[in-house]
Design a protein around this motif. Structure first.
Motif, PDB file in Angstrom:
ATOM      1  N   HIS A 133       0.860  -1.182   0.000  1.00  0.00           N
ATOM      2  CA  HIS A 133       0.000   0.000   0.000  1.00  0.00           C
ATOM      3  C   HIS A 133       0.894   1.229   0.000  1.00  0.00           C
ATOM      4  CE1 HIS A 133      -2.740   2.917   2.306  1.00  0.00           C
ATOM      5  NE2 HIS A 133      -3.324   2.735   1.131  1.00  0.00           N
ATOM      6  N   LEU A 139       0.863   5.499  -0.018  1.00  0.00           N
ATOM      7  CA  LEU A 139       0.114   6.739   0.187  1.00  0.00           C
ATOM      8  C   LEU A 139       0.813   7.878  -0.540  1.00  0.00           C
ATOM      9  CD1 LEU A 139      -0.810   6.445   3.973  1.00  0.00           C
ATOM     10  CD2 LEU A 139      -2.420   6.501   2.052  1.00  0.00           C
ATOM     11  N   ASP A 168      -2.089  14.108  -3.121  1.00  0.00           N
ATOM     12  CA  ASP A 168      -2.925  14.265  -4.305  1.00  0.00           C
ATOM     13  C   ASP A 168      -2.408  15.326  -5.269  1.00  0.00           C
ATOM     14  OD1 ASP A 168      -5.271  13.537  -5.774  1.00  0.00           O
ATOM     15  OD2 ASP A 168      -6.235  15.384  -5.096  1.00  0.00           O
ATOM     16  N   THR A 184       1.286  -0.614   4.494  1.00  0.00           N
ATOM     17  CA  THR A 184       1.725   0.672   3.945  1.00  0.00           C
ATOM     18  C   THR A 184       3.244   0.736   4.033  1.00  0.00           C
ATOM     19  OG1 THR A 184      -0.325   1.747   4.681  1.00  0.00           O
ATOM     20  CG2 THR A 184       1.525   3.178   4.087  1.00  0.00           C
ATOM     21  N   GLU A 217      -3.037   4.966  -2.941  1.00  0.00           N
ATOM     22  CA  GLU A 217      -4.119   5.761  -2.365  1.00  0.00           C
ATOM     23  C   GLU A 217      -3.641   7.200  -2.204  1.00  0.00           C
ATOM     24  OE1 GLU A 217      -7.087   5.920   1.570  1.00  0.00           O
ATOM     25  OE2 GLU A 217      -5.588   4.310   1.353  1.00  0.00           O
ATOM     26  N   TYR A 218      -4.436   8.143  -2.714  1.00  0.00           N
ATOM     27  CA  TYR A 218      -4.079   9.556  -2.639  1.00  0.00           C
ATOM     28  C   TYR A 218      -4.695  10.192  -1.395  1.00  0.00           C
ATOM     29  CZ  TYR A 218      -2.474   8.961  -7.415  1.00  0.00           C
ATOM     30  OH  TYR A 218      -1.801   8.516  -8.526  1.00  0.00           O
ATOM     31  N   ASP A 263      -8.049  13.727  -6.982  1.00  0.00           N
ATOM     32  CA  ASP A 263      -9.096  13.121  -6.172  1.00  0.00           C
ATOM     33  C   ASP A 263      -9.720  14.151  -5.235  1.00  0.00           C
ATOM     34  OD1 ASP A 263      -8.200  10.857  -7.423  1.00  0.00           O
ATOM     35  OD2 ASP A 263      -7.930   9.684  -5.596  1.00  0.00           O
ATOM     36  N   LEU A 301      -5.131   6.615   7.540  1.00  0.00           N
ATOM     37  CA  LEU A 301      -5.003   5.944   6.245  1.00  0.00           C
ATOM     38  C   LEU A 301      -3.921   4.869   6.243  1.00  0.00           C
ATOM     39  CD1 LEU A 301      -5.189   9.022   3.801  1.00  0.00           C
ATOM     40  CD2 LEU A 301      -7.070   7.591   4.638  1.00  0.00           C
ATOM     41  N   GLU A 355      -1.071  -0.999  -4.468  1.00  0.00           N
ATOM     42  CA  GLU A 355      -2.290  -0.230  -4.243  1.00  0.00           C
ATOM     43  C   GLU A 355      -1.913   1.202  -3.887  1.00  0.00           C
ATOM     44  OE1 GLU A 355      -6.351  -0.132  -1.498  1.00  0.00           O
ATOM     45  OE2 GLU A 355      -4.860  -1.732  -1.229  1.00  0.00           O
TER      46      GLU A 355
END
Length: 415
Positions: A119, A121, A124, A164, A146-147, A371, A159, A144
């Motif tokens: 994961h 992070l 954005d 992560t 994620e923003y 996002d 998050l 994966e």
């Protein structure tokens, strides 16, 4: 002082490392000392692939020097290591890996620490090519992504997951210049054993020290301000620890990424004048922003050093200066107005990149894919790089552009 031809020199003054020298002095003197190069002020440009060895034992053991010696051209020459040393001194890091471009530095840093099912992070507001790499490459390999909102701060803890591996930041953010509370995020990351990386191209290590704020990897497109002359491509990855440095170096080796020695030389030369150039870029940007703020078509100026910018408090707390790149939000431009504004500049140029001696003005719409939009879709967003020209000449060029737009609008209202 002249070479006495016996290979000996008078005692060398203390190295910059560990001294109280200020950053402008480090920029001028960073890297190998002249007396280590037989009096040469600048490092030699070593163009090499094959490196020869004196014995079979030395040859067989050559990879023990992968991280700090010249063993094969792909892994760096004296020119590469000289620049790496200079950058490490400015960044306050353990060691630096030089890459072929800023984009390659970002890609290598990401692939060095994440794998399938991990994961990741990501802020954005990152640079467009960074987002493309995440979508087109890492996601295909099962990472994966994620923003997160740039203003998330310590709430990023919500998050973080057990898988992560890395938190990736860019501050100020690309196009919209969002500020990130780096210390808040790195505190969370360190408490959970998560690595952090940050693109520091905008500020350079003269104006912001990511590693001093808890970041593990400081990245930069040396193509921009470190070079300063729009004539080469290069990237840097500076690590806070030896373990991270070795993993970055391994990643560059596995991907076969090699920095041109000629470009390394150019960037090292550019660093010598970095402080003087950035002072001028910053001063000119402030002058232009003051002028932009007085124009009725301007809705907002996006520049963290400006008191009205939403991220000003973070910038004032963590940064020691601002570069010459900023955004200007206009009330909108029709296609004919856009052509009139951009196509007839005398000094401002239309072109990708920034950080060189020349001023640039480019449209930043359609809005970047986000996002968490930050108003960039409202009106027309323009990205300005304030170069080294006389500010009043640049203002005259901008005034003429606004006059052309106003003339079109006036004709439209008259009809």
């Amino acid at each position: 002082m002249q070479d006495n031809h016996d290979g000996k020199w008078p005692e060398e003054p203390a190295s910059p490392k560990g001294t109280a020298w200020q950053d402008p002095t480090r920029a001028v003197h960073g890297g190998p000392r002249p007396r280590d190069q037989r009096g040469l002020i600048n490092p030699p440009v070593d163009r090499a692939s094959t490196i020869i060895y004196d014995s079979v034992d030395a040859y067989m053991d050559r990879h023990q020097g992968l991280y700090d010696e010249v063993i094969y051209g792909l892994y760096g020459t004296r020119t590469t290591f000289a620049l790496a040393e200079a950058v490490s001194e400015l960044e306050g890091g353990c060691a630096t890996v030089i890459t072929s471009s800023g984009t390659s530095a970002i890609a290598l840093a990401l692939t060095a620490f994440v794998a399938g099912s991990d994961h990741l992070l990501v802020a954005d507001c990152v640079y467009g090519p960074t987002r493309k790499f995440l979508t087109d490459v890492l996601a295909r390999f099962g990472v994966e992504v994620e923003y997160f909102r740039p203003d998330i701060g310590a709430e990023i803890a919500g998050l973080c997951r057990s898988n992560t591996r890395l938190i990736y930041m860019e501050t100020p953010g690309s196009q919209t210049f969002d500020m990130i509370d780096v210390p808040a995020i790195t505190a969370v990351a360190r408490s959970r054993g998560i690595l952090t990386a940050l693109d520091n191209t905008w500020a350079t290590p003269l104006f912001f020290k990511p590693l001093a704020h808890g970041v593990d990897i400081s990245l930069a497109s040396a193509t921009k301000y470190l070079s300063g002359h729009s004539d080469c491509l290069l990237g840097t990855m500076t690590a806070a620890s030896d373990a991270v440095y070795r993993q970055l170096k391994d990643a560059a080796a596995r991907w076969g990424n090699c920095a041109s020695p000629d470009n390394c030389y150019l960037v090292h030369r550019g660093i010598r004048t970095l402080d003087a150039r950035l002072e001028r870029h910053q001063r000119t940007a402030a002058t232009l922003i003051e002028w932009f703020a007085q124009q009725p078509e301007v809705v907002a100026v996006r520049y963290p050093a400006h008191p009205a910018d939403p991220g000003h408090a973070i910038w004032k707390r963590d940064f020691t200066g601002a570069s010459g790149l900023f955004g200007v939000q206009l009330d909108g431009l029709t296609p004919p107005e856009t052509s009139a504004f951009f196509n007839e500049f005398s000094l401002f140029q239309l072109g990708s990149s920034w950080g060189g001696f020349e001023s640039l003005a480019v449209p930043a719409w359609p809005a970047p894919i986000r996002d968490f939009p930050n108003g960039e879709a409202d009106g027309a967003l323009i990205r300005i790089h304030a170069g080294l020209e006389a500010p009043q000449d640049l203002i005259a060029d901008l005034a003429a552009a606004f006059a052309r737009v106003r003339a079109l609008r006036g004709r439209g209202q008259a009809s």
